[in-house]
Design an enzyme around this catalytic site. Structure first.
Site, mmCIF file in Angstrom:
data_model
loop_
_atom_site.group_PDB
_atom_site.id
_atom_site.type_symbol
_atom_site.label_atom_id
_atom_site.label_comp_id
_atom_site.label_asym_id
_atom_site.label_seq_id
_atom_site.Cartn_x
_atom_site.Cartn_y
_atom_site.Cartn_z
ATOM 1 N N CYS A 257 107.599 -70.105 18.061
ATOM 2 C CA CYS A 257 107.907 -70.168 16.628
ATOM 3 C C CYS A 257 109.473 -71.008 16.660
ATOM 4 O O CYS A 257 109.504 -71.681 15.665
ATOM 5 C CB CYS A 257 108.085 -68.873 16.024
ATOM 6 S SG CYS A 257 109.353 -67.395 16.800
ATOM 7 N N HIS A 306 110.492 -63.528 14.733
ATOM 8 C CA HIS A 306 109.606 -64.749 14.288
ATOM 9 C C HIS A 306 110.553 -65.518 12.980
ATOM 10 O O HIS A 306 111.156 -64.925 12.288
ATOM 11 C CB HIS A 306 108.382 -64.113 13.769
ATOM 12 C CG HIS A 306 107.374 -65.047 13.481
ATOM 13 N ND1 HIS A 306 106.776 -65.819 14.366
ATOM 14 C CD2 HIS A 306 106.994 -65.742 12.267
ATOM 15 C CE1 HIS A 306 105.957 -66.701 14.107
ATOM 16 N NE2 HIS A 306 106.075 -66.564 12.612
ATOM 17 N N HIS A 318 104.455 -72.287 10.029
ATOM 18 C CA HIS A 318 105.233 -71.924 11.614
ATOM 19 C C HIS A 318 103.858 -71.819 12.567
ATOM 20 O O HIS A 318 103.021 -72.366 12.430
ATOM 21 C CB HIS A 318 105.381 -70.379 11.206
ATOM 22 C CG HIS A 318 104.335 -69.352 10.876
ATOM 23 N ND1 HIS A 318 104.102 -68.003 11.377
ATOM 24 C CD2 HIS A 318 102.843 -69.662 10.302
ATOM 25 C CE1 HIS A 318 103.131 -67.650 10.823
ATOM 26 N NE2 HIS A 318 102.276 -68.244 10.331
#
Length: 343
Positions: A257, A306, A318
């Site tokens: 991420c 994240h 993402h």
């Protein structure tokens, strides 16, 4: 003479209870044997998703430790080079004074001040030599330089030693975190392997549909573009839709991420820290989703493990998790914390 009584007959009520109990046991066994496969598959998927989430959190800690290791390695190398150069300079200074001592010996004996220096630790030399009143201005300057160089080298060696210890503990932490990540991914794979071939195929097909739908049908709405750099970062990230998630990867063919966000902003000429937690402090915090602009960083989960890029209309671009590809996804699928406007 022995008595021959007829055996006592079981009570009818008792027989009835035993019969019903046996029937119930058979029914329960049958139900267990024919449990709803959907329930089993759902349970496995939930556990796998949780393991992937835990692995991602561990990955960000791993990324931080790896970045620290790289920084410490460079600092240690620079300090060691500096110490080596400094020691060379110090040796030259000593040689020069040695030459002076040799010349004095040939002309009638060594100056007591040089004799004192060459035979002792010069840390307290200047005080003793001053008391003897035997130093010329040139000698005093040279000896002070030597003393300053020795102190500088001692400090650099001490600093290098401390950083080497820190580097060693960082490498140990890095190994533990890597082992933790691999353990969680292995556990997830074991759970997936427990599914039937048909169940595996259904999960894989569902994942493919999610990845494909995100790029084909993502409704980004009519939103105002972000700043030039944010827009450029988002545009760069869009070119990586479909690239696989790989823990610890920073591109250009696979990403985790924070690897995706740092890579995307690098294409826009902006250097971001490596981890999602560090990137959280890379700009101005945006508390409200309604105030986000395309290209802003968006962070999820309480520990900020994240991160993605806001794409517009409640969508984030993402790198989601192992087994998934870079894609658009509704922000509502994850616990949003806040956004960050870089620059």
């Amino acid at each position: 003479m022995a008595s021959h009584r007829r055996p006592k007959q079981p009570n009818r009520a008792r027989v009835s209870v035993l019969t019903m109990t046996a029937a119930a046991a058979v029914a329960l066994t049958s139900q267990a044997a024919h449990a709803d496969p959907q329930t089993s598959k759902k349970s496995v998927k939930e556990k796998v998703d949780k393991l992937y989430e835990d692995a991602e959190a561990a990955t960000e800690k791993y990324n931080g430790a790896k970045e620290k290791q790289s920084k410490l390695s460079t600092e240690v190398e620079n300090l060691q080079d500096s110490v080596a150069r400094g020691q060379g300079d110090l040796n030259k200074m000593r040689d020069q004074l040695g030459s002076v001592a040799t010349a004095q010996y040939r002309t009638g004996g060594i100056d007591p001040s040089l004799q004192l220096f060459l035979s002792s630790d010069p840390d307290n030399y200047l005080d003793k030599a001053s008391a003897m009143d035997q130093l010329s201005t040139k000698q005093t300057t040279a000896l002070k330089k030597i003393q300053a160089k020795q102190r500088s080298l001692a400090q650099q060696r001490k600093e290098a030693s401390g950083k080497l210890k820190d580097l060693s503990s960082t490498r140990t932490a890095l190994g533990k975190k890597k082992k933790e990540i691999q353990g969680k991914l292995s556990e997830a794979q074991t759970l997936l392997n427990s599914l039937t071939a048909k169940e595996k195929a259904k999960l894989a097909a569902k994942q493919k549909r999610a990845d494909r739908a995100s790029s084909d049908r993502a409704d980004l709405g009519d939103v105002k573009p972000g700043s030039g750099r944010a827009a450029a970062a988002l545009a760069a990230a869009k070119t990586k839709i479909g690239s696989p998630y790989v823990w610890g990867a920073t591109g250009p063919s696979s990403f985790d991420c924070s690897g995706l966000t740092s890579w995307a902003y690098k294409q826009a000429g902006v250097s971001l820290p490596r981890t999602s937690q560090a990137q959280a402090g890379a700009g101005t915090r945006i508390a409200s989703q309604s105030a986000l602009k395309p290209g802003d960083l968006v962070l999820f989960y309480g520990d900020l493990h994240h991160i993605g890029l806001y794409a517009g209309n409640g969508q984030v671009l993402h790198a989601p998790k192992p087994g998934a590809s870079v894609r658009f996804e509704a922000m509502g699928n994850m616990p949003f914390q806040y956004g960050v406007r870089v620059g």
